[in-house]
Design an enzyme around this catalytic site. Sequence first.
Site, PDB file in Angstrom:
ATOM      1  N   GLY A 231       0.901  -1.146  -0.089  1.00 23.73           N
ATOM      2  CA  GLY A 231      -0.018   0.110   0.093  1.00 23.73           C
ATOM      3  C   GLY A 231       0.993   1.081   0.062  1.00 23.73           C
ATOM      4  O   GLY A 231       2.148   1.148   0.373  1.00 23.73           O
ATOM      5  N   TYR A 232       0.275   2.408  -0.014  1.00 21.77           N
ATOM      6  CA  TYR A 232       1.041   3.707  -0.152  1.00 21.77           C
ATOM      7  C   TYR A 232       0.500   4.559   0.854  1.00 21.77           C
ATOM      8  O   TYR A 232      -0.715   4.730   0.881  1.00 21.77           O
ATOM      9  CB  TYR A 232       0.736   4.280  -1.752  1.00 21.77           C
ATOM     10  CG  TYR A 232       1.356   3.455  -2.701  1.00 21.77           C
ATOM     11  CD1 TYR A 232       2.772   3.847  -3.115  1.00 21.77           C
ATOM     12  CD2 TYR A 232       1.017   2.332  -3.274  1.00 21.77           C
ATOM     13  CE1 TYR A 232       3.502   3.065  -4.039  1.00 21.77           C
ATOM     14  CE2 TYR A 232       1.783   1.497  -3.949  1.00 21.77           C
ATOM     15  CZ  TYR A 232       3.049   1.916  -4.545  1.00 21.77           C
ATOM     16  OH  TYR A 232       4.003   1.095  -5.352  1.00 21.77           O
ATOM     17  N   ILE A 233       1.567   5.010   1.524  1.00 20.82           N
ATOM     18  CA  ILE A 233       1.235   6.333   2.660  1.00 20.82           C
ATOM     19  C   ILE A 233       1.185   7.610   1.687  1.00 20.82           C
ATOM     20  O   ILE A 233       0.182   8.177   1.947  1.00 20.82           O
ATOM     21  CB  ILE A 233       2.301   6.252   3.747  1.00 20.82           C
ATOM     22  CG1 ILE A 233       2.082   4.904   4.456  1.00 20.82           C
ATOM     23  CG2 ILE A 233       1.999   7.685   4.486  1.00 20.82           C
ATOM     24  CD1 ILE A 233       3.272   4.893   5.516  1.00 20.82           C
TER      25      ILE A 233
ATOM     26  N   GLU B 126      -3.305   4.765   1.720  1.00 17.56           N
ATOM     27  CA  GLU B 126      -4.346   5.316   1.128  1.00 17.56           C
ATOM     28  C   GLU B 126      -5.216   4.178   0.675  1.00 17.56           C
ATOM     29  O   GLU B 126      -4.814   3.128   0.613  1.00 17.56           O
ATOM     30  CB  GLU B 126      -3.801   6.128  -0.150  1.00 17.56           C
ATOM     31  CG  GLU B 126      -2.989   7.277   0.043  1.00 17.56           C
ATOM     32  CD  GLU B 126      -2.207   7.752  -0.955  1.00 17.56           C
ATOM     33  OE1 GLU B 126      -2.300   7.266  -2.071  1.00 17.56           O
ATOM     34  OE2 GLU B 126      -1.609   8.758  -1.010  1.00 17.56           O
TER      35      GLU B 126
END
Length: 155
Positions: A28-30, A82
């Site tokens: 996932g992407y912060i 996100e």
Amino acid sequence: MSQEIERKFLVTGEYKSKAYEQSRIVQGYISSARGRTVRVRIRDGKGYLTIKGASNASGTSRYEWEKELPLVEAEELMKLCEPGVIDKTRYLVHSGKHTFEVDEFYGENEGLVVAEVELASEDEAFEKPDFIGQEVTGDVRYYNSQLMKRPYTAW
């Protein structure tokens, strides 16, 4: 600074029988802002935090920093990401003196298979395996951070 130099290709042929290793990856992407991404990855029971900078004009080179994390910390950081998750199996395939990382995507990116090769310089020669198709280096649609926002099945 650590520089990542890689080229990316669509996969059009059989690769699984040529793989010497495979692993499942969930990430996932912060932050998935263009030009600076902060990624959390869980692979083989380990966690990783990766920061990537903007790509150069050709899309082959960019700053990359990565740190291994305890699994429990990566799982906690995943909760801050996100919306959207990248889920894939990575196959490692030798070709000449290089290793191609072949990613087979699942979920909303089902049907997409992409191969990357890391290089020492942008003009380094390499042997393309027979499963390599069209080059997509620099096409932002194929960046994992963009596949999370606009999945392959929605194209």
